[in-house]
Design a protein around this motif. Structure first.
Motif, PDB file in Angstrom:
ATOM      1  N   ILE A   1     -46.797  54.844  83.549  1.00  0.00           N
ATOM      2  CA  ILE A   1     -45.572  55.311  82.890  1.00  0.00           C
ATOM      3  C   ILE A   1     -44.639  54.140  82.585  1.00  0.00           C
ATOM      4  O   ILE A   1     -44.046  54.076  81.508  1.00  0.00           O
ATOM      5  CB  ILE A   1     -44.863  56.362  83.764  1.00  0.00           C
ATOM      6  CG1 ILE A   1     -45.734  57.616  83.876  1.00  0.00           C
ATOM      7  CG2 ILE A   1     -43.485  56.708  83.185  1.00  0.00           C
ATOM      8  CD1 ILE A   1     -45.234  58.643  84.863  1.00  0.00           C
ATOM      9  N   PHE A   2     -44.515  53.217  83.514  1.00  0.00           N
ATOM     10  CA  PHE A   2     -43.589  52.099  83.336  1.00  0.00           C
ATOM     11  C   PHE A   2     -44.060  51.085  82.293  1.00  0.00           C
ATOM     12  O   PHE A   2     -43.255  50.308  81.801  1.00  0.00           O
ATOM     13  CB  PHE A   2     -43.331  51.397  84.672  1.00  0.00           C
ATOM     14  CG  PHE A   2     -42.312  52.111  85.512  1.00  0.00           C
ATOM     15  CD1 PHE A   2     -40.963  51.980  85.245  1.00  0.00           C
ATOM     16  CD2 PHE A   2     -42.711  52.920  86.562  1.00  0.00           C
ATOM     17  CE1 PHE A   2     -40.019  52.640  86.016  1.00  0.00           C
ATOM     18  CE2 PHE A   2     -41.772  53.585  87.335  1.00  0.00           C
ATOM     19  CZ  PHE A   2     -40.423  53.453  87.059  1.00  0.00           C
TER      20      PHE A   2
ATOM     21  N   VAL B   1     -44.514  50.788  79.043  1.00  0.00           N
ATOM     22  CA  VAL B   1     -44.226  51.370  77.729  1.00  0.00           C
ATOM     23  C   VAL B   1     -43.730  50.278  76.793  1.00  0.00           C
ATOM     24  O   VAL B   1     -43.030  49.353  77.216  1.00  0.00           O
ATOM     25  CB  VAL B   1     -43.206  52.527  77.847  1.00  0.00           C
ATOM     26  CG1 VAL B   1     -41.911  52.063  78.480  1.00  0.00           C
ATOM     27  CG2 VAL B   1     -42.954  53.160  76.500  1.00  0.00           C
ATOM     28  N   GLN B   2     -44.099  50.399  75.537  1.00  0.00           N
ATOM     29  CA  GLN B   2     -43.663  49.437  74.514  1.00  0.00           C
ATOM     30  C   GLN B   2     -42.970  50.198  73.390  1.00  0.00           C
ATOM     31  O   GLN B   2     -43.352  51.318  73.065  1.00  0.00           O
ATOM     32  CB  GLN B   2     -44.858  48.705  73.914  1.00  0.00           C
ATOM     33  CG  GLN B   2     -45.659  47.911  74.882  1.00  0.00           C
ATOM     34  CD  GLN B   2     -46.929  47.368  74.230  1.00  0.00           C
ATOM     35  OE1 GLN B   2     -47.138  47.479  73.029  1.00  0.00           O
ATOM     36  NE2 GLN B   2     -47.787  46.770  75.033  1.00  0.00           N
ATOM     37  N   LEU B   3     -41.982  49.568  72.799  1.00  0.00           N
ATOM     38  CA  LEU B   3     -41.339  50.100  71.601  1.00  0.00           C
ATOM     39  C   LEU B   3     -41.902  49.337  70.419  1.00  0.00           C
ATOM     40  O   LEU B   3     -41.763  48.123  70.321  1.00  0.00           O
ATOM     41  CB  LEU B   3     -39.821  49.927  71.678  1.00  0.00           C
ATOM     42  CG  LEU B   3     -39.043  50.445  70.476  1.00  0.00           C
ATOM     43  CD1 LEU B   3     -39.213  51.949  70.312  1.00  0.00           C
ATOM     44  CD2 LEU B   3     -37.575  50.090  70.630  1.00  0.00           C
ATOM     45  N   LEU B   4     -42.558  50.061  69.518  1.00  0.00           N
ATOM     46  CA  LEU B   4     -43.185  49.442  68.351  1.00  0.00           C
ATOM     47  C   LEU B   4     -42.404  49.804  67.091  1.00  0.00           C
ATOM     48  O   LEU B   4     -42.144  50.988  66.846  1.00  0.00           O
ATOM     49  CB  LEU B   4     -44.634  49.917  68.217  1.00  0.00           C
ATOM     50  CG  LEU B   4     -45.532  49.709  69.435  1.00  0.00           C
ATOM     51  CD1 LEU B   4     -46.904  50.316  69.181  1.00  0.00           C
ATOM     52  CD2 LEU B   4     -45.652  48.237  69.773  1.00  0.00           C
ATOM     53  N   HIS B   5     -42.052  48.812  66.326  1.00  0.00           N
ATOM     54  CA  HIS B   5     -41.402  48.990  65.027  1.00  0.00           C
ATOM     55  C   HIS B   5     -40.109  49.801  65.112  1.00  0.00           C
ATOM     56  O   HIS B   5     -39.728  50.465  64.162  1.00  0.00           O
ATOM     57  CB  HIS B   5     -42.356  49.646  64.025  1.00  0.00           C
ATOM     58  CG  HIS B   5     -43.704  49.006  63.979  1.00  0.00           C
ATOM     59  ND1 HIS B   5     -43.900  47.742  63.503  1.00  0.00           N
ATOM     60  CD2 HIS B   5     -44.919  49.455  64.388  1.00  0.00           C
ATOM     61  CE1 HIS B   5     -45.186  47.435  63.601  1.00  0.00           C
ATOM     62  NE2 HIS B   5     -45.825  48.445  64.144  1.00  0.00           N
TER      63      HIS B   5
ATOM     64  N   GLU C   1     -50.155  52.278  76.413  1.00  0.00           N
ATOM     65  CA  GLU C   1     -51.549  51.901  76.164  1.00  0.00           C
ATOM     66  C   GLU C   1     -52.502  52.530  77.173  1.00  0.00           C
ATOM     67  O   GLU C   1     -53.525  53.104  76.799  1.00  0.00           O
ATOM     68  CB  GLU C   1     -51.696  50.380  76.178  1.00  0.00           C
ATOM     69  CG  GLU C   1     -53.094  49.919  75.868  1.00  0.00           C
ATOM     70  CD  GLU C   1     -53.216  48.408  75.818  1.00  0.00           C
ATOM     71  OE1 GLU C   1     -54.323  47.952  75.499  1.00  0.00           O
ATOM     72  OE2 GLU C   1     -52.243  47.693  76.077  1.00  0.00           O
ATOM     73  N   LYS C   2     -52.198  52.434  78.460  1.00  0.00           N
ATOM     74  CA  LYS C   2     -53.112  52.948  79.482  1.00  0.00           C
ATOM     75  C   LYS C   2     -53.258  54.459  79.435  1.00  0.00           C
ATOM     76  O   LYS C   2     -54.267  55.005  79.860  1.00  0.00           O
ATOM     77  CB  LYS C   2     -52.656  52.499  80.872  1.00  0.00           C
ATOM     78  CG  LYS C   2     -52.843  51.023  81.109  1.00  0.00           C
ATOM     79  CD  LYS C   2     -52.476  50.622  82.505  1.00  0.00           C
ATOM     80  CE  LYS C   2     -52.726  49.142  82.704  1.00  0.00           C
ATOM     81  NZ  LYS C   2     -52.389  48.697  84.051  1.00  0.00           N
ATOM     82  N   LEU C   3     -52.237  55.148  78.918  1.00  0.00           N
ATOM     83  CA  LEU C   3     -52.300  56.600  78.807  1.00  0.00           C
ATOM     84  C   LEU C   3     -52.764  57.053  77.425  1.00  0.00           C
ATOM     85  O   LEU C   3     -52.989  58.244  77.207  1.00  0.00           O
ATOM     86  CB  LEU C   3     -50.919  57.206  79.098  1.00  0.00           C
ATOM     87  CG  LEU C   3     -50.387  56.993  80.509  1.00  0.00           C
ATOM     88  CD1 LEU C   3     -48.947  57.458  80.614  1.00  0.00           C
ATOM     89  CD2 LEU C   3     -51.263  57.707  81.513  1.00  0.00           C
ATOM     90  N   ASP C   4     -52.874  56.105  76.502  1.00  0.00           N
ATOM     91  CA  ASP C   4     -53.224  56.395  75.111  1.00  0.00           C
ATOM     92  C   ASP C   4     -52.259  57.425  74.516  1.00  0.00           C
ATOM     93  O   ASP C   4     -52.664  58.405  73.900  1.00  0.00           O
ATOM     94  CB  ASP C   4     -54.676  56.860  74.990  1.00  0.00           C
ATOM     95  CG  ASP C   4     -55.170  56.847  73.544  1.00  0.00           C
ATOM     96  OD1 ASP C   4     -54.637  56.049  72.741  1.00  0.00           O
ATOM     97  OD2 ASP C   4     -56.057  57.645  73.215  1.00  0.00           O
ATOM     98  N   VAL C   5     -50.966  57.200  74.737  1.00  0.00           N
ATOM     99  CA  VAL C   5     -49.912  58.085  74.227  1.00  0.00           C
ATOM    100  C   VAL C   5     -49.040  57.289  73.276  1.00  0.00           C
ATOM    101  O   VAL C   5     -48.555  56.213  73.608  1.00  0.00           O
ATOM    102  CB  VAL C   5     -49.057  58.662  75.376  1.00  0.00           C
ATOM    103  CG1 VAL C   5     -47.879  59.462  74.836  1.00  0.00           C
ATOM    104  CG2 VAL C   5     -49.916  59.520  76.297  1.00  0.00           C
ATOM    105  N   ASP C   6     -48.838  57.847  72.106  1.00  0.00           N
ATOM    106  CA  ASP C   6     -48.008  57.243  71.055  1.00  0.00           C
ATOM    107  C   ASP C   6     -47.035  58.316  70.587  1.00  0.00           C
ATOM    108  O   ASP C   6     -47.458  59.347  70.058  1.00  0.00           O
ATOM    109  CB  ASP C   6     -48.917  56.793  69.909  1.00  0.00           C
ATOM    110  CG  ASP C   6     -48.177  56.079  68.791  1.00  0.00           C
ATOM    111  OD1 ASP C   6     -46.979  55.797  68.941  1.00  0.00           O
ATOM    112  OD2 ASP C   6     -48.804  55.814  67.763  1.00  0.00           O
TER     113      ASP C   6
END
Length: 86
Positions: A50-51, A53-57, A64-69
């Motif tokens: 959970i921790f 997390v990336q902010l893209l654009h 990434e590890k959870l494959d959640v976008d």
């Protein structure tokens, strides 16, 4: 004595709290709550997943590890996204 702020906050996204009901996340100066009913991918996730997390654009959160976008719009207007996939 008055303290002055030094430097600039460079964090754009931060997990603030995780509870049995959901996750509070801070994104570019705004706080959001992701309840597990609408965001079930996080309910049984490990803390480290959970921790990370990336902010893209400036519009998408990515775990990434959870494959959640997630698009930020789904946090700002959850009523627009009634379907949930697991």
């Amino acid at each position: 004595m008055k303290l002055s702020a030094h430097g600039t906050n460079i964090s754009q996204v931060e997990i603030l709290n995780i509870s049995q009901h959901g996750i509070w996340i801070w994104v570019e100066g705004k706080e959001y709550f992701m309840d597990y009913e609408h965001f079930p991918w996080f309910q049984h996730a490990k803390l480290e997943e959970i921790f990370e997390v990336q902010l893209l654009h400036s519009t998408h959160l990515y775990w990434e590890k959870l494959d959640v976008d997630l698009d930020l719009d789904s946090l700002q207007h959850p009523e627009k996204y009634p379907l949930v996939a697991e």
